[in-house]
Each structure stands twice: as C-alpha cells, then as structure tokens.
Write a protein that holds these residues in place. Sequence first.
Motif, short mmCIF file in Angstrom:
data_model
loop_
_atom_site.label_atom_id
_atom_site.label_comp_id
_atom_site.label_asym_id
_atom_site.label_seq_id
_atom_site.Cartn_x
_atom_site.Cartn_y
_atom_site.Cartn_z
N UNK A 12 46.08 62.74 11.85
CA UNK A 12 44.79 63.69 11.91
C UNK A 12 44.13 63.37 13.49
N UNK A 13 43.99 62.05 13.98
CA UNK A 13 43.17 61.65 15.01
C UNK A 13 44.39 62.29 16.27
N UNK A 14 45.47 61.83 16.09
CA UNK A 14 46.27 62.46 17.46
C UNK A 14 46.39 63.82 17.38
N UNK A 15 46.59 64.50 16.30
CA UNK A 15 46.33 66.10 16.46
C UNK A 15 45.19 66.57 17.10
N UNK A 16 43.86 66.03 16.75
CA UNK A 16 42.91 66.53 17.25
C UNK A 16 42.57 66.01 18.74
N UNK A 66 42.61 68.00 24.37
CA UNK A 66 43.67 67.92 25.70
C UNK A 66 44.22 69.25 26.05
N UNK A 67 44.71 70.06 25.08
CA UNK A 67 45.44 71.38 25.54
C UNK A 67 44.08 72.20 25.73
N UNK A 84 43.40 72.16 29.35
CA UNK A 84 44.65 72.15 30.02
C UNK A 84 44.59 72.61 31.61
N UNK A 85 43.83 73.34 32.24
CA UNK A 85 43.70 73.53 33.60
C UNK A 85 43.22 72.26 34.21
N UNK A 86 42.38 71.54 33.74
CA UNK A 86 41.61 70.46 34.15
C UNK A 86 42.45 69.07 33.81
N UNK A 87 42.96 68.94 32.70
CA UNK A 87 44.01 67.84 32.07
C UNK A 87 45.23 68.25 32.12
N UNK A 88 46.29 67.19 32.59
CA UNK A 88 47.49 67.38 32.34
C UNK A 88 48.04 66.56 31.16
N UNK A 89 48.28 67.39 30.19
CA UNK A 89 48.64 66.72 28.83
C UNK A 89 49.82 65.89 29.04
N UNK A 90 50.75 66.14 29.83
CA UNK A 90 51.86 65.30 29.98
C UNK A 90 51.53 63.86 30.77
N UNK A 91 50.44 63.59 31.56
CA UNK A 91 50.14 62.30 31.93
C UNK A 91 49.12 61.57 30.98
#
Length: 129
Positions: A55-59, A64-65, A68-75
């Motif tokens: 649940x924590x990982x999903x949240x 992060x998504x 997404x313009x500010x955060x690069x989820x792959x990083x």
Amino acid sequence: MAIEFAFIAALFLAILFGIISYGFQFATRIALSYAVAEGGRAAVAGLDDGEREQRATDAIYEVLNAYSPLIDVASAAPPSFVWQDTSVGRAVEINLVYTDTRFSLLPFIPAPDETVRVRTTYVVSDPSG
C-alpha cells in the motif's frame, strides 16, 4: 549606458537563473517528502507488514506520477522499509532515494546533492488495545 547595462544584466540574469534552479530543486524535495508521507499514511491501513509495504509503495508511486513533469519517476529507487517494534506499536521507517540532475542549470551554482534522500517514520498501532 550599454556597458552599465551589460554589467547589471549579467548579474541580474545569474541571480534570476539561480533562483529558478534552486526553486526547482526545492520543489522536487517537497514533492518527494509528500510522496513518502503519503506512503506512510497508506501503510497504516494494511493488516500485515507485506500489505502495508504494498500500500505504501502504491501510494508513493501515485504521488510521484502526479508530479511527473517535475519528478522523473525512473530516477526514484524503489522505497525501502525498516520495521521495528516500539512501546506504542509497530513502527515503519520509509526511505526513498531519488537521483536526478536535470535542474542543475548553471555550472557556477552548486546543486545541494545529486542524490536526494527522504526518510520518514510512521507508527502503526492497534487502537483496540
């Protein structure tokens, strides 16, 4: 007149781009802190440690998504969880490591760190006793 403008414009632009660069870095740090906090809140709803981590990982990835313009989820590395028993209940420490240098815009303005580490601790306790 043009020489004075060149001196002032160079200084003004350096300050302006420095403010923009630090603004992006600060906003990234706030978004990562918010993601970890939401992960901790979601972990409280789980019935066992495995469900709480899921649940924590999903949240965390949902937040992060959303940024997404500010955060690069792959990083962002997958979050890590450290569980321990305390006097008030089971505590979880959530760690998120994010590596991104996209907002180091100017070479003469130092970046705080290439790796941003965000950590928070939540206590999961059973209110019934």
